[in-house]
Design a protein around this motif. Sequence first.
Motif, PDB file in Angstrom:
ATOM      1  N   TYR A  15       9.553  -0.378   8.623  1.00 42.26           N
ATOM      2  CA  TYR A  15      10.095  -1.499   9.105  1.00 42.26           C
ATOM      3  C   TYR A  15      10.675  -1.558  10.738  1.00 42.26           C
ATOM      4  O   TYR A  15      10.621  -2.493  11.392  1.00 42.26           O
ATOM      5  CB  TYR A  15      11.320  -1.781   8.355  1.00 42.26           C
ATOM      6  CG  TYR A  15      12.677  -0.984   8.746  1.00 42.26           C
ATOM      7  CD1 TYR A  15      13.590  -1.446   9.894  1.00 42.26           C
ATOM      8  CD2 TYR A  15      12.887   0.389   8.004  1.00 42.26           C
ATOM      9  CE1 TYR A  15      14.630  -0.613   9.995  1.00 42.26           C
ATOM     10  CE2 TYR A  15      13.730   0.919   8.399  1.00 42.26           C
ATOM     11  CZ  TYR A  15      14.685   0.667   9.260  1.00 42.26           C
ATOM     12  OH  TYR A  15      15.790   1.636   9.662  1.00 42.26           O
ATOM     13  N   ALA A  18       8.157  -2.969  13.470  1.00 43.06           N
ATOM     14  CA  ALA A  18       8.041  -4.340  14.035  1.00 43.06           C
ATOM     15  C   ALA A  18       8.993  -4.562  15.332  1.00 43.06           C
ATOM     16  O   ALA A  18       8.711  -5.108  16.371  1.00 43.06           O
ATOM     17  CB  ALA A  18       8.917  -5.378  12.981  1.00 43.06           C
ATOM     18  N   GLU A  19      10.067  -3.564  15.341  1.00 46.12           N
ATOM     19  CA  GLU A  19      10.757  -3.479  16.345  1.00 46.12           C
ATOM     20  C   GLU A  19      10.100  -2.889  17.745  1.00 46.12           C
ATOM     21  O   GLU A  19      10.178  -3.224  18.757  1.00 46.12           O
ATOM     22  CB  GLU A  19      12.170  -2.777  16.249  1.00 46.12           C
ATOM     23  CG  GLU A  19      13.042  -2.908  17.382  1.00 46.12           C
ATOM     24  CD  GLU A  19      13.440  -4.319  17.920  1.00 46.12           C
ATOM     25  OE1 GLU A  19      13.784  -5.132  16.933  1.00 46.12           O
ATOM     26  OE2 GLU A  19      13.673  -4.354  19.006  1.00 46.12           O
ATOM     27  N   ARG A  22       7.902  -5.365  19.425  1.00 44.29           N
ATOM     28  CA  ARG A  22       8.621  -6.256  20.056  1.00 44.29           C
ATOM     29  C   ARG A  22       8.866  -5.477  21.454  1.00 44.29           C
ATOM     30  O   ARG A  22       8.772  -6.049  22.696  1.00 44.29           O
ATOM     31  CB  ARG A  22       9.985  -6.677  19.682  1.00 44.29           C
ATOM     32  CG  ARG A  22      10.016  -7.661  18.521  1.00 44.29           C
ATOM     33  CD  ARG A  22      11.044  -7.486  17.851  1.00 44.29           C
ATOM     34  NE  ARG A  22      12.196  -8.421  18.241  1.00 44.29           N
ATOM     35  CZ  ARG A  22      12.755  -9.413  17.645  1.00 44.29           C
ATOM     36  NH1 ARG A  22      12.167  -9.788  16.711  1.00 44.29           N
ATOM     37  NH2 ARG A  22      13.756  -9.745  18.070  1.00 44.29           N
ATOM     38  N   SER A  40       1.495  -1.247   4.228  1.00 42.59           N
ATOM     39  CA  SER A  40       1.465  -2.663   3.557  1.00 42.59           C
ATOM     40  C   SER A  40       2.381  -2.795   2.274  1.00 42.59           C
ATOM     41  O   SER A  40       2.889  -4.088   2.113  1.00 42.59           O
ATOM     42  CB  SER A  40       0.122  -3.233   3.426  1.00 42.59           C
ATOM     43  OG  SER A  40      -0.356  -2.534   2.104  1.00 42.59           O
ATOM     44  N   VAL A  43       5.666  -3.166   5.050  1.00 43.58           N
ATOM     45  CA  VAL A  43       5.843  -4.555   5.964  1.00 43.58           C
ATOM     46  C   VAL A  43       4.621  -5.295   5.702  1.00 43.58           C
ATOM     47  O   VAL A  43       3.474  -4.820   5.209  1.00 43.58           O
ATOM     48  CB  VAL A  43       5.944  -4.175   7.383  1.00 43.58           C
ATOM     49  CG1 VAL A  43       7.258  -3.685   7.852  1.00 43.58           C
ATOM     50  CG2 VAL A  43       4.916  -2.935   7.685  1.00 43.58           C
ATOM     51  N   THR A  44       4.617  -6.633   6.096  1.00 45.39           N
ATOM     52  CA  THR A  44       3.555  -7.452   5.888  1.00 45.39           C
ATOM     53  C   THR A  44       2.561  -7.515   7.120  1.00 45.39           C
ATOM     54  O   THR A  44       3.184  -7.452   8.223  1.00 45.39           O
ATOM     55  CB  THR A  44       4.164  -8.786   5.181  1.00 45.39           C
ATOM     56  OG1 THR A  44       4.610  -9.268   6.478  1.00 45.39           O
ATOM     57  CG2 THR A  44       4.728  -8.572   4.179  1.00 45.39           C
ATOM     58  N   MET A  46       1.387 -10.119   8.058  1.00 45.42           N
ATOM     59  CA  MET A  46       1.871 -11.253   8.856  1.00 45.42           C
ATOM     60  C   MET A  46       2.953 -11.110   9.849  1.00 45.42           C
ATOM     61  O   MET A  46       2.665 -11.456  10.754  1.00 45.42           O
ATOM     62  CB  MET A  46       2.223 -12.163   7.725  1.00 45.42           C
ATOM     63  CG  MET A  46       2.603 -13.686   8.129  1.00 45.42           C
ATOM     64  SD  MET A  46       0.882 -14.461   8.663  1.00 45.42           S
ATOM     65  CE  MET A  46       0.533 -15.384   7.203  1.00 45.42           C
ATOM     66  N   SER A  47       3.869 -10.268   9.459  1.00 41.99           N
ATOM     67  CA  SER A  47       5.137 -10.092  10.344  1.00 41.99           C
ATOM     68  C   SER A  47       4.547  -9.338  11.589  1.00 41.99           C
ATOM     69  O   SER A  47       4.987  -9.522  12.596  1.00 41.99           O
ATOM     70  CB  SER A  47       6.415  -9.732   9.700  1.00 41.99           C
ATOM     71  OG  SER A  47       5.980  -8.265   8.791  1.00 41.99           O
ATOM     72  N   LEU A  48       3.482  -8.163  11.293  1.00 39.12           N
ATOM     73  CA  LEU A  48       3.268  -7.470  12.546  1.00 39.12           C
ATOM     74  C   LEU A  48       2.625  -8.432  13.419  1.00 39.12           C
ATOM     75  O   LEU A  48       2.399  -8.448  14.732  1.00 39.12           O
ATOM     76  CB  LEU A  48       2.513  -6.231  12.052  1.00 39.12           C
ATOM     77  CG  LEU A  48       3.276  -5.208  11.279  1.00 39.12           C
ATOM     78  CD1 LEU A  48       2.233  -4.117  11.076  1.00 39.12           C
ATOM     79  CD2 LEU A  48       4.588  -4.969  11.924  1.00 39.12           C
ATOM     80  N   ALA A  50       2.538 -11.902  13.871  1.00 37.19           N
ATOM     81  CA  ALA A  50       3.216 -12.608  14.582  1.00 37.19           C
ATOM     82  C   ALA A  50       4.073 -12.010  15.642  1.00 37.19           C
ATOM     83  O   ALA A  50       4.069 -12.540  16.786  1.00 37.19           O
ATOM     84  CB  ALA A  50       4.346 -13.301  13.512  1.00 37.19           C
ATOM     85  N   LEU A  51       4.394 -10.716  15.602  1.00 42.17           N
ATOM     86  CA  LEU A  51       5.059 -10.166  16.673  1.00 42.17           C
ATOM     87  C   LEU A  51       4.119  -9.478  17.769  1.00 42.17           C
ATOM     88  O   LEU A  51       4.537  -9.751  18.963  1.00 42.17           O
ATOM     89  CB  LEU A  51       6.004  -8.904  16.066  1.00 42.17           C
ATOM     90  CG  LEU A  51       7.185  -9.206  15.368  1.00 42.17           C
ATOM     91  CD1 LEU A  51       7.780  -8.155  14.577  1.00 42.17           C
ATOM     92  CD2 LEU A  51       8.394  -9.860  16.023  1.00 42.17           C
TER      93      LEU A  51
END
Length: 404
Positions: A15, A18-19, A22, A40, A43-44, A46-48, A50-51
């Motif tokens: 997780y 993701a940060e 960013r 997977s 985390v999905t 999709m979230s990676l 998008a970021l």
Amino acid sequence: MSRILLIVGGGIAAYKAAELIRQFRKEGHEVTPVLTEGGSHFVTPMSLAALAESPVYTSLWDLKDEAEMGHIQLSRAADLVVVAPATADLIARMAAGEANDLATTLLLATDKPVVIAPAMNVRMWQHAATQRNIAQLKADGITVLEPDEGPMACGEYGPGRLPEPADIYQRLEKILPELVSGRGTTAQSDVVEGPLAGKHVLVTAGPTHEPIDPVRVIANRSSGKQGFAIAAAAAQAGARVTLVAGPVSLPTPGGACRVDVETAQQMADAVAEALPADVAILVAAVADWRVKAATSKLKKSDGPPLLKFAPNPDILAMLGERPDRPTLLIGFAAETNDVVANAKGKLASKKADWIVANDVSGDVMGGSHNRIHLVTKDGVEDWPEAAKEDVARHLISRIAEELE
Ligand code: CTP
């Protein structure tokens, strides 16, 4: 701006990826995420995606991805490959040179610097198999960011936590310019001469500062002069020098690669990250204890604080135990009494090869001169008092002699 290929392994720390994305983006870098099958589950894509504002690659067998950008091209398009979190399994597969999924295939195919940030249960991290694999990866030229110590998701305590993304970024930043320019941490393209040419010498110097609250620290009187003089002499002798420096205001010796740290824990991490080394000379006056720092300034009106101390890692003893122990491991012993006897005790207890003992009962700490007793397994050499630069040059020539 760098192009970073970020491989996200399958651990609870995924997780934090993701940060990390960013953080990379905030600093102006491009990130292409690669998510392992295990990753997977945490985390999905999709979230990676998008970021990162980039497609996320997950499979070696995705025809569409392969048609758009083949895996070889993907592994080469980046300036730097970062694996965070690197799980025990991923590390083992990397060490074995396997290519049984997209992540390991990219890691095998890349011609770019690779940095891994391991994260796993403390026992898994300390297991001989993992440590063997880590030593292998380092020998292969991969940079390993040491995991943090602390309470873990599984309820145990110890090293194995993924450092916070801001911390990972800071550590990467120190090595990034060197890595991105393609020089790597182990390759040395310039031809250097001197008795220590081709050797990696690791030096610690200065004091450490252990914070009590945001404005106060526990410090000591070490000036860093002797350690810096040794780093300078080693560089002059042709060595590749990593100088891990506590808080001092001294100029970086020419040719040394300097890593600034504040606390003993940061110094221990920086030393572990700099390995392997042919010679380690631990000159720093490391605080033996740390306190749990208050997050806001302690107020006088609250009365004298009760400080609870916890032991710091002993960096010299830690190096003495490691499978990738430097060939020549040298400690310093600053003593005010029973100088040689105490030094002999430290030689044995810390599994060092040499202890450079000095009497600090006068104004040695902060002063310009030093009087040394070199304690080795073969006996004790008493050196005449000399300027710290001369002590440094003498020590480096003794080291060169020994390595011959
Ligand atoms: N050292 C270290 N990590 C520590 C403490 C010491 O790496 N946490 C290293 C120092 O850099 C030095 C050697 O160990 O090379 C001896 O340090 P010294 O402070 O003299 O020894 P201590 O083990 O702290 O023992 P004491 O303070 O009881 O003399």
